[in-house]
Design a protein around this motif. Structure first.
Motif, PDB file in Angstrom:
ATOM      1  N   UNK A 184       0.845  -1.200   0.000  1.00 53.59           N
ATOM      2  CA  UNK A 184       0.000   0.000   0.000  1.00 53.59           C
ATOM      3  C   UNK A 184       0.879   1.249   0.000  1.00 53.59           C
ATOM      4  N   UNK A 187       2.166   1.838  -3.396  1.00 58.47           N
ATOM      5  CA  UNK A 187       1.100   2.327  -4.279  1.00 58.47           C
ATOM      6  C   UNK A 187       0.827   3.810  -4.045  1.00 58.47           C
ATOM      7  N   UNK A 188       0.828   4.230  -2.781  1.00 60.68           N
ATOM      8  CA  UNK A 188       0.587   5.642  -2.466  1.00 60.68           C
ATOM      9  C   UNK A 188       1.595   6.538  -3.186  1.00 60.68           C
ATOM     10  N   UNK A 189       2.877   6.186  -3.071  1.00 63.05           N
ATOM     11  CA  UNK A 189       3.917   7.015  -3.685  1.00 63.05           C
ATOM     12  C   UNK A 189       3.790   6.976  -5.212  1.00 63.05           C
TER      13      UNK A 189
ATOM     14  N   UNK B 157      -5.357   1.985  -8.235  1.00 63.19           N
ATOM     15  CA  UNK B 157      -5.809   1.321  -7.010  1.00 63.19           C
ATOM     16  C   UNK B 157      -6.867   2.240  -6.387  1.00 63.19           C
ATOM     17  N   UNK B 160      -6.874   2.868  -2.632  1.00 68.38           N
ATOM     18  CA  UNK B 160      -5.838   3.805  -2.181  1.00 68.38           C
ATOM     19  C   UNK B 160      -6.220   5.252  -2.505  1.00 68.38           C
ATOM     20  N   UNK B 164      -6.053   8.618  -0.217  1.00 69.16           N
ATOM     21  CA  UNK B 164      -5.264   9.785  -0.630  1.00 69.16           C
ATOM     22  C   UNK B 164      -6.105  11.047  -0.801  1.00 69.16           C
ATOM     23  N   UNK B 192      -3.200  14.302  -7.094  1.00 64.67           N
ATOM     24  CA  UNK B 192      -3.349  12.860  -7.315  1.00 64.67           C
ATOM     25  C   UNK B 192      -3.660  12.548  -8.780  1.00 64.67           C
TER      26      UNK B 192
END
Lengths: 199, 199
Positions: A184, A187-189, B157, B160, B164, B192
């Motif tokens: 996770x 994935x965030x980055x 994703x 995610x 975010x 994002x």
């Protein structure tokens, strides 16, 4: 000098900084072992050898002591890497943060501290001052350095990046609808650096 | 049917659903007016006219009642727009969420509920089941529809994304180092969708 309030181990007077450091180390161990439920001035006093008078003099509440002990304990684990590659550095740091939250009792402790802070303004202020604001500043500095190196957009909002990476992890920690994992973190980055929109 | 446990307004027996709806409306008003501190079965009973026996039969705890009342009250405010433009839809929804959190007492209420949930497993489960999981599902559906329309990356994703955007807002709500504003909501979506990396 702490004088008579210092540790009672027959070693006589010692510098206050040294005593303070020992108390924080003992408090950090207790906190990570048992969480906030077992964390009291009385037990920290028993374990560290410092008197309760000393503890109360230095920390206004068990929350304040817990916070400082927590911060000291996790500080080295959360050092911010600087390899010059912002995506790699962010991934490494967020992954280390996820490991700390999921593989040690630190996640439970920090969740309880944030939870208590919602109805305890003093704890909330201590949390921000001693923990979240300085950690946020480290991340902001890293993102701004990356911007200055030309790795991220000139108009990047570095404060918002903190919320979109670490904040996203806190969201899963506090409201565990979905698992908090190292994948996770990656994935965030990836999603934030490259964007989710089609190019 | 609630029988003798229904509202005591001399109107005789009414369908349980109707009574339940009235209780939730009254409970929602009380919650947004005073937060969790003043929220008790006794006061909800006094305001709604339903007996405490009825309330206890339907809701195991004041937390469970508060959650359902909260959800019913904010549901319409948090409807998910679908204009076919995912960036616009996300921005509109996250901004509406920020307004609800900052311009009404809902922010304080939800922060207290999440805070209490950290040491109350039943409340935590009720929160996820009645509120966070269904709201997360709405957002995931919207992002996946945008992916199917070709507006976002095939490998997005969507779970995610929720962390975010909305998770980033909860982070500022719960740990207010930085202000939670509509501009912030816009920045979250922009960073994002487009990414912070240099192209």
């Amino acid at each position: 000098m702490t004088g008579q309030d210092g540790p009672r181990r027959g070693r006589g007077r010692r510098p206050a900084d040294e005593v303070r450091g020992e108390v924080l180390a003992a408090a950090g161990d207790l906190l990570l072992a048992e969480g906030m439920a077992g964390f009291t001035f009385e037990r920290v006093s028993a374990i560290s050898g410092a008197s309760r008078t000393t503890l109360h003099k230095w920390w206004p509440s068990r929350g304040a002591l817990a916070l400082e002990a927590y911060f000291r304990t996790v500080e080295s684990t959360l050092a911010f890497p600087d390899t010059g590659d912002i995506a790699a550095d962010l991934t490494e740091q967020v992954r280390a943060f996820v490991r700390l939250m999921t593989e040690t009792p630190a996640g439970r402790v920090i969740a309880e501290l944030i939870g208590s802070a919602q109805t305890d303004p003093e704890l909330a202020a201590a949390y921000r001052e001693n923990y979240s604001a300085p950690r946020r500043a480290l991340a902001v500095t890293a993102v701004e350095a990356a911007r200055d190196r030309g790795q991220v957009r000139d108009d990047v909002d570095a404060e918002a990046v903190v919320d979109q990476l670490w904040g996203a992890c806190y969201h899963r920690l506090l409201i565990p609808d979905q698992p908090l994992t190292e994948d996770f973190a990656g994935t965030l980055v990836d999603q934030l650096v490259h964007g989710i929109g089609r190019r």
